[in-house]
Design a protein around this motif. Structure first.
Motif, PDB file in Angstrom:
ATOM      1  N   VAL A  98       0.938  -1.368   0.013  1.00  0.00           N
ATOM      2  CA  VAL A  98       0.050   0.020   0.129  1.00  0.00           C
ATOM      3  C   VAL A  98       0.723   1.234  -0.026  1.00  0.00           C
ATOM      4  O   VAL A  98       0.723   2.251  -0.691  1.00  0.00           O
ATOM      5  N   ILE A  99       1.981   1.118   0.991  1.00  0.00           N
ATOM      6  CA  ILE A  99       2.789   2.514   0.856  1.00  0.00           C
ATOM      7  C   ILE A  99       3.543   2.705  -0.567  1.00  0.00           C
ATOM      8  O   ILE A  99       3.536   3.577  -1.107  1.00  0.00           O
ATOM      9  N   VAL A 105       0.719   6.412  -6.914  1.00  0.00           N
ATOM     10  CA  VAL A 105      -0.381   7.113  -7.549  1.00  0.00           C
ATOM     11  C   VAL A 105      -1.288   7.832  -6.564  1.00  0.00           C
ATOM     12  O   VAL A 105      -2.297   8.497  -6.748  1.00  0.00           O
ATOM     13  N   GLY A 106      -0.545   8.129  -5.208  1.00  0.00           N
ATOM     14  CA  GLY A 106      -1.304   8.789  -4.323  1.00  0.00           C
ATOM     15  C   GLY A 106      -2.061   8.396  -3.187  1.00  0.00           C
ATOM     16  O   GLY A 106      -2.247   8.784  -2.039  1.00  0.00           O
ATOM     17  N   LEU A 133       3.183   9.232   4.874  1.00  0.00           N
ATOM     18  CA  LEU A 133       1.834   9.235   4.425  1.00  0.00           C
ATOM     19  C   LEU A 133       0.847   9.347   5.576  1.00  0.00           C
ATOM     20  O   LEU A 133       1.150   9.065   6.715  1.00  0.00           O
ATOM     21  N   VAL A 134      -0.556   9.223   5.427  1.00  0.00           N
ATOM     22  CA  VAL A 134      -1.531   9.247   6.269  1.00  0.00           C
ATOM     23  C   VAL A 134      -1.759   7.533   6.369  1.00  0.00           C
ATOM     24  O   VAL A 134      -2.016   7.105   5.238  1.00  0.00           O
ATOM     25  N   VAL A 281      -6.056  -2.201   5.039  1.00  0.00           N
ATOM     26  CA  VAL A 281      -5.066  -1.139   5.426  1.00  0.00           C
ATOM     27  C   VAL A 281      -5.087  -0.156   4.385  1.00  0.00           C
ATOM     28  O   VAL A 281      -5.349  -0.437   3.093  1.00  0.00           O
ATOM     29  N   PHE A 282      -4.716   1.107   4.651  1.00  0.00           N
ATOM     30  CA  PHE A 282      -4.979   2.113   3.841  1.00  0.00           C
ATOM     31  C   PHE A 282      -4.064   3.407   3.953  1.00  0.00           C
ATOM     32  O   PHE A 282      -3.645   3.543   5.208  1.00  0.00           O
ATOM     33  N   ALA A 283      -3.470   3.972   3.022  1.00  0.00           N
ATOM     34  CA  ALA A 283      -2.622   5.042   2.933  1.00  0.00           C
ATOM     35  C   ALA A 283      -2.649   6.082   1.749  1.00  0.00           C
ATOM     36  O   ALA A 283      -3.332   5.341   0.853  1.00  0.00           O
ATOM     37  N   PHE A 284      -2.386   7.231   2.078  1.00  0.00           N
ATOM     38  CA  PHE A 284      -2.607   8.172   1.079  1.00  0.00           C
ATOM     39  C   PHE A 284      -1.406   9.273   1.221  1.00  0.00           C
ATOM     40  O   PHE A 284      -1.031   9.517   2.504  1.00  0.00           O
TER      41      PHE A 284
END
Length: 361
Positions: A98-99, A105-106, A133-134, A281-284
């Protein structure tokens, strides 16, 4: 309570996981997640979980020799099969992916299926933070929690973690969507302490403050296909007037993003046949929206305004993460706390496996 050096705890855990059949790399990761929890004062998810992990390995729920694998991925998404290994190993793989995607791509979204307990959710959100990242991490669990007005457990305690850059440390919310995580009931039982607040109810939805009785209720809810009744309360406690339906809603959101999205078991069904948890899991990359230094400074200013509001004399306004980072600084110097019952457990495990137990300091 006793204290041990965190580096001694880490070495002990790495040795134990080696004896239990994990690869060196995976054993180091597992040890790091447990030590990290203990350093931050989240003892419910630290070394006291080891005996439970070992029992799940013995009964085949966890298979250390099966490596997690990527099932499919696109530029912004990834699906990981934990392959019945520890949740930490699969969730760590998913967050790494994810990172990588968020950097390109953001944004990156990862789902893990066929998983197990993955430690503290904040561990993975902080990994995203270290990459600039968040980060967000979620998991479902065994059925421990009663929906509003129900007397039968159905939902998981379903942890949710969110991290955002700030100073002197990131904003870090990490908590269950129930009033407490079940590990805190285990700790209270080990310490012989009465349960405070509105944590657990019996089959008649009456409050329980005896930790042993509460442990029995949760064990029946989590491991029996025949529900007797009782369990953890959602955020908001016993009453609709205190908006406990919002806690139920939070828990359902986690169920949808984990068990449902992974096409695995919802919490209620982890007691039937195959045991499998799921994670999300999520990151932006916040730099898409503005200068990262300014975003961090703005977040810091807001959090400091909250900390410095007028408050009850003798009390402190703690922003999520404040206690954990304070504990981290203190425990790195003083050693981590281990309750007497857990120390007995790890001593017995050490004796059986031929591993030196960390000395008390």
């Amino acid at each position: 309570m006793s204290r041990v050096k965190s580096e001694d705890e880490r070495q002990y855990l790495e040795n134990v996981f080696d004896k239990l059949g994990f690869t060196k790399e995976n054993g180091q990761l597992l040890a790091d997640t447990l030590v990290d929890a203990d350093l931050r004062g989240i003892s419910s998810h630290g070394i006291q979980r080891l005996d439970w992990y070992r029992r799940m390995i013995k009964d085949g729920t966890i298979v250390p020799t099966r490596e997690p694998k990527v099932v499919r991925e696109l530029p912004g998404t990834v699906l990981v099969d934990a392959n019945q290994n520890m949740g930490q190993i699969a969730a760590n793989l998913a967050m790494d992916k994810v990172i990588e995607k968020a950097k390109k791509v953001g944004v990156g979204i990862g789902v893990v299926k066929n998983s197990n307990h993955f430690g503290i959710a904040g561990y993975y959100a902080r990994k995203a933070l270290r990459a600039g990242l968040v980060g967000i991490a979620l998991t479902n669990t065994r059925p421990l929690v009663l929906p509003t007005n129900a007397t039968q457990a159905f939902l998981g305690s379903n942890a949710f973690a969110f991290g955002f850059p700030a100073s002197p440390h990131p904003f870090m919310f990490d908590g269950a969507t129930s009033t407490v995580a079940s590990g805190k009931i285990q700790l209270a039982d080990k310490k012989g302490e009465k349960l405070p607040g509105q944590w657990v109810v019996n089959k008649d939805r009456q409050l329980v403050n005896d930790p042993r009785e509460a442990e029995d209720i949760l064990a029946r809810a989590a491991f029996s296909d025949t529900q007797i009744g009782g369990g953890l309360l959602t955020l908001g406690g016993t009453d609709v007037e205190n908006s406990n339906y919002k806690g139920m809603g939070n828990s359902i959101v986690v169920e949808l993003l984990t068990g449902i999205l992974a096409q695995g078991s919802i919490s209620a069904d982890t007691v039937r046949g195959k045991h499998d948890f799921s994670q999300f899991v999520f990151a932006f990359d916040p730099s898409f929206f503005g200068d990262p230094d300014k975003l961090k400074a703005d977040a810091t200013a807001m959090l400091n305004r909250i900390r410095n509001l007028k408050h009850v004399p003798g009390k402190t306004i703690w922003v999520p993460g404040d206690r954990e980072y304070k504990n981290l600084a203190n425990n790195q110097k003083q050693g981590v706390n281990i309750d007497d019952k857990t120390y007995e457990e790890i001593s017995q495990i050490g004796q059986e496996l031929g591993v030196n137990v960390p000395a008390k300091i």
